[in-house]
Design a protein around this motif. Structure first.
Motif, mmCIF file in Angstrom:
data_model
loop_
_atom_site.group_PDB
_atom_site.id
_atom_site.type_symbol
_atom_site.label_atom_id
_atom_site.label_comp_id
_atom_site.label_asym_id
_atom_site.label_seq_id
_atom_site.Cartn_x
_atom_site.Cartn_y
_atom_site.Cartn_z
ATOM 1 N N ILE A 176 2.358 -17.668 9.619
ATOM 2 C CA ILE A 176 1.143 -17.252 10.624
ATOM 3 C C ILE A 176 2.410 -18.131 12.156
ATOM 4 O O ILE A 176 1.966 -19.420 12.003
ATOM 5 C CB ILE A 176 -0.500 -17.574 10.518
ATOM 6 C CG1 ILE A 176 0.054 -16.592 9.677
ATOM 7 C CG2 ILE A 176 -0.823 -17.073 11.844
ATOM 8 C CD1 ILE A 176 -1.564 -16.839 8.930
ATOM 9 N N MET A 177 3.197 -17.511 12.794
ATOM 10 C CA MET A 177 3.505 -18.137 13.775
ATOM 11 C C MET A 177 2.765 -19.640 14.903
ATOM 12 O O MET A 177 2.194 -18.601 15.947
ATOM 13 C CB MET A 177 4.591 -17.659 13.974
ATOM 14 C CG MET A 177 5.678 -17.804 13.238
ATOM 15 S SD MET A 177 7.255 -17.373 14.254
ATOM 16 C CE MET A 177 6.676 -15.673 14.818
ATOM 17 N N ASP A 178 1.513 -20.175 14.231
ATOM 18 C CA ASP A 178 0.778 -20.302 15.511
ATOM 19 C C ASP A 178 0.655 -21.691 15.991
ATOM 20 O O ASP A 178 1.668 -23.001 15.346
ATOM 21 C CB ASP A 178 -0.255 -20.137 14.644
ATOM 22 C CG ASP A 178 -1.535 -20.347 15.330
ATOM 23 O OD1 ASP A 178 -1.537 -20.187 17.062
ATOM 24 O OD2 ASP A 178 -2.690 -21.253 15.511
ATOM 25 N N TYR B 281 4.413 -13.291 11.351
ATOM 26 C CA TYR B 281 3.604 -12.615 12.035
ATOM 27 C C TYR B 281 3.432 -13.169 14.037
ATOM 28 O O TYR B 281 3.540 -14.309 14.397
ATOM 29 C CB TYR B 281 2.048 -12.958 12.247
ATOM 30 C CG TYR B 281 0.562 -12.750 11.920
ATOM 31 C CD1 TYR B 281 0.460 -11.388 12.531
ATOM 32 C CD2 TYR B 281 -0.584 -13.432 12.091
ATOM 33 C CE1 TYR B 281 -0.347 -10.912 12.856
ATOM 34 C CE2 TYR B 281 -1.841 -12.354 12.195
ATOM 35 C CZ TYR B 281 -2.135 -11.969 12.759
ATOM 36 O OH TYR B 281 -3.443 -10.298 12.747
ATOM 37 N N ALA B 282 4.052 -12.550 14.553
ATOM 38 C CA ALA B 282 4.191 -12.812 16.350
ATOM 39 C C ALA B 282 3.338 -11.840 16.948
ATOM 40 O O ALA B 282 2.897 -12.774 17.909
ATOM 41 C CB ALA B 282 5.286 -11.739 16.167
ATOM 42 N N PHE B 283 2.358 -10.944 16.767
ATOM 43 C CA PHE B 283 1.281 -10.658 17.733
ATOM 44 C C PHE B 283 0.256 -10.349 16.928
ATOM 45 O O PHE B 283 0.505 -8.839 16.415
ATOM 46 C CB PHE B 283 2.020 -9.624 18.913
ATOM 47 C CG PHE B 283 1.343 -9.707 19.866
ATOM 48 C CD1 PHE B 283 1.453 -10.248 21.285
ATOM 49 C CD2 PHE B 283 0.211 -8.787 19.982
ATOM 50 C CE1 PHE B 283 0.268 -10.221 22.260
ATOM 51 C CE2 PHE B 283 -0.403 -8.220 21.092
ATOM 52 C CZ PHE B 283 -0.351 -9.335 22.408
ATOM 53 N N ASN C 142 -4.683 -10.705 20.240
ATOM 54 C CA ASN C 142 -3.649 -10.970 20.838
ATOM 55 C C ASN C 142 -4.110 -10.445 22.075
ATOM 56 O O ASN C 142 -3.612 -10.900 23.235
ATOM 57 C CB ASN C 142 -2.465 -11.040 20.115
ATOM 58 C CG ASN C 142 -2.309 -12.670 18.836
ATOM 59 O OD1 ASN C 142 -1.095 -12.890 18.180
ATOM 60 N ND2 ASN C 142 -3.010 -13.382 19.418
ATOM 61 N N ARG D 154 -5.542 -12.124 25.304
ATOM 62 C CA ARG D 154 -5.109 -13.013 26.050
ATOM 63 C C ARG D 154 -4.918 -12.001 27.399
ATOM 64 O O ARG D 154 -5.243 -11.336 28.120
ATOM 65 C CB ARG D 154 -3.668 -14.012 25.416
ATOM 66 C CG ARG D 154 -4.019 -14.315 24.146
ATOM 67 C CD ARG D 154 -3.431 -15.146 23.208
ATOM 68 N NE ARG D 154 -3.194 -16.188 22.140
ATOM 69 C CZ ARG D 154 -2.809 -16.439 21.860
ATOM 70 N NH1 ARG D 154 -1.334 -16.988 22.430
ATOM 71 N NH2 ARG D 154 -2.793 -16.285 20.382
ATOM 72 N N ARG E 175 0.829 -21.603 7.241
ATOM 73 C CA ARG E 175 0.403 -21.283 8.660
ATOM 74 C C ARG E 175 -0.271 -22.812 9.818
ATOM 75 O O ARG E 175 -0.588 -23.628 9.041
ATOM 76 C CB ARG E 175 -1.286 -21.509 8.552
ATOM 77 C CG ARG E 175 -2.130 -21.658 9.227
ATOM 78 C CD ARG E 175 -2.558 -20.219 9.596
ATOM 79 N NE ARG E 175 -3.429 -20.591 11.605
ATOM 80 C CZ ARG E 175 -3.651 -19.622 11.793
ATOM 81 N NH1 ARG E 175 -4.493 -18.043 10.902
ATOM 82 N NH2 ARG E 175 -4.387 -19.197 13.479
ATOM 83 N N ARG F 191 -7.415 -20.028 8.309
ATOM 84 C CA ARG F 191 -8.056 -19.283 7.771
ATOM 85 C C ARG F 191 -6.757 -18.435 8.719
ATOM 86 O O ARG F 191 -5.677 -18.655 8.362
ATOM 87 C CB ARG F 191 -8.579 -18.978 9.677
ATOM 88 C CG ARG F 191 -8.276 -19.102 10.717
ATOM 89 C CD ARG F 191 -8.981 -18.826 11.971
ATOM 90 N NE ARG F 191 -8.821 -19.583 12.859
ATOM 91 C CZ ARG F 191 -8.875 -21.041 13.943
ATOM 92 N NH1 ARG F 191 -10.667 -21.292 13.145
ATOM 93 N NH2 ARG F 191 -8.098 -21.298 15.141
ATOM 94 N N SER G 225 -6.680 -15.149 9.883
ATOM 95 C CA SER G 225 -6.718 -14.623 11.533
ATOM 96 C C SER G 225 -6.389 -12.527 11.135
ATOM 97 O O SER G 225 -4.706 -12.123 12.298
ATOM 98 C CB SER G 225 -5.682 -15.159 12.393
ATOM 99 O OG SER G 225 -6.569 -16.574 12.829
#
Ligand code: IPE
Ligand code: IPE
Ligand code: MG
Length: 268
Positions: free
Chosen positions: A45-47, A89-91, A95, A98, A215, A221, A223
């Motif tokens: 998850i790229m956060d 996870y990119a989008f 999302n 936003r 994550r 979480r 998400s």
């Protein structure tokens, strides 16, 4: 001036020593990795792009750009290490909430990433795939994705799976709907529906479930990411933001932590 020159030299020496340490620690981490026990499928998850930028007093856009550099590094590293599948996870389907301006930035960066990296990824025999409702993305993004998938479809290296306009609940609903359609038409008997058949109607039908889910940004979480597939996935979180993953140490630390986990799958 000698004073300034001296200071510059000291700064350079410190920075070299620091870089040396960093390189050494990456090397040390790589030595600790057991090649035969790598996870087959890693999900990320790229956060934390926004918070990375905010902490540096930069606009969020620059955080997303730095995040793209991490993506470039981690895909190359995964491919080099011999990991079978990397899902990022990119989008998410959420999302879209936003500001439109930020959504545009994310879509443009994705196109830029593919344009810049495609040849190199193809050379590394990476196979690019996507999961999620790609048809709802801007046409420029769709066409870049299609082009990259077509070119790399027969590659036998890392499967690089990009989750875009992806939602775990939506994926499960899609699978349920497709089974309902098949049942209604008489192609299947509802009594035939079991976990295996359900899994075959998911976007990840031919992929193993993730062994490790990473994550960043300290969040604990999921998400709406891969809800079905992570039933027995090992979870690893770090306070580091996604753009900090450029230097490999966090990703390698996650792999080493994974190798120390005892997986029981409900057994003893
Ligand atoms: C991840 O970074 C990028 C996407 C969700 C597309 P964020 O933009 O969520 O960064 P934070 O969580 O606000 O720091
Ligand atoms: C998850 O990050 C989605 C992606 C990384 C693409 P978010 O930043 O959207 O997740 P929440 O809102 O913190 O749960
Ligand atoms: Mg976030």
């Amino acid at each position: 001036m000698p004073g300034e020159r001296g200071e510059a030299l000291i700064k350079e020496a410190i920075s070299k020593a620091f870089q040396g340490n960093r390189r050494l620690s990456v090397l040390q981490l790589r030595k600790k990795l057991i090649k035969a026990q790598l996870p087959r499928h890693v999900a990320i998850i790229m956060d934390g792009n926004g918070r990375w930028a905010q902490a540096k007093g930069l606009p969020r856009v620059l955080g997303h750009r730095a995040g793209m550099e991490s993506l470039r590094e981690i895909v190359k590293l995964s491919s080099e290490l011999g990991i079978r599948v990397l899902t990022v996870y990119a989008f998410s389907t959420e999302n879209w909430k936003r500001p439109q301006e930020e959504i545009n930035v994310l879509m443009n960066l994705l196109c830029e990433y593919i344009q810049k990296e495609l040849d190199e990824l193809h050379r590394q025999r990476v196979c690019i795939r996507t999961i999620g409702h790609i048809e709802e993305l801007p046409s420029k993004v769709r066409s870049e994705l299609l082009r990259s998938q077509k070119l790399t479809a027969d590659n036998d290296g890392l499967i690089f799976n990009i989750a875009l306009n992806y939602g775990g609940r939506l994926e499960i609903v899609d699978a349920a709907r497709s089974l309902a359609v098949e049942a209604k038409s008489g192609a299947i008997d509802p009594a035939m529906i079991d976990e295996a058949l359900f899994g075959q109607r998911l976007y990840t039908a031919d992929l193993p479930d993730p062994d490790l889910l990473i994550r960043p940004a300290g969040e604990l979480r999921v998400s709406n990411f891969l809800l079905w597939q992570i039933a027995y996935t090992e979870f690893w979180s770090t306070p580091a933001y996604w753009p900090d993953f450029q230097d490999h140490t966090h990703f390698l630390s996650a792999l080493i932590a994974f190798q120390k986990r005892e997986r029981r799958f409900g057994g003893l």
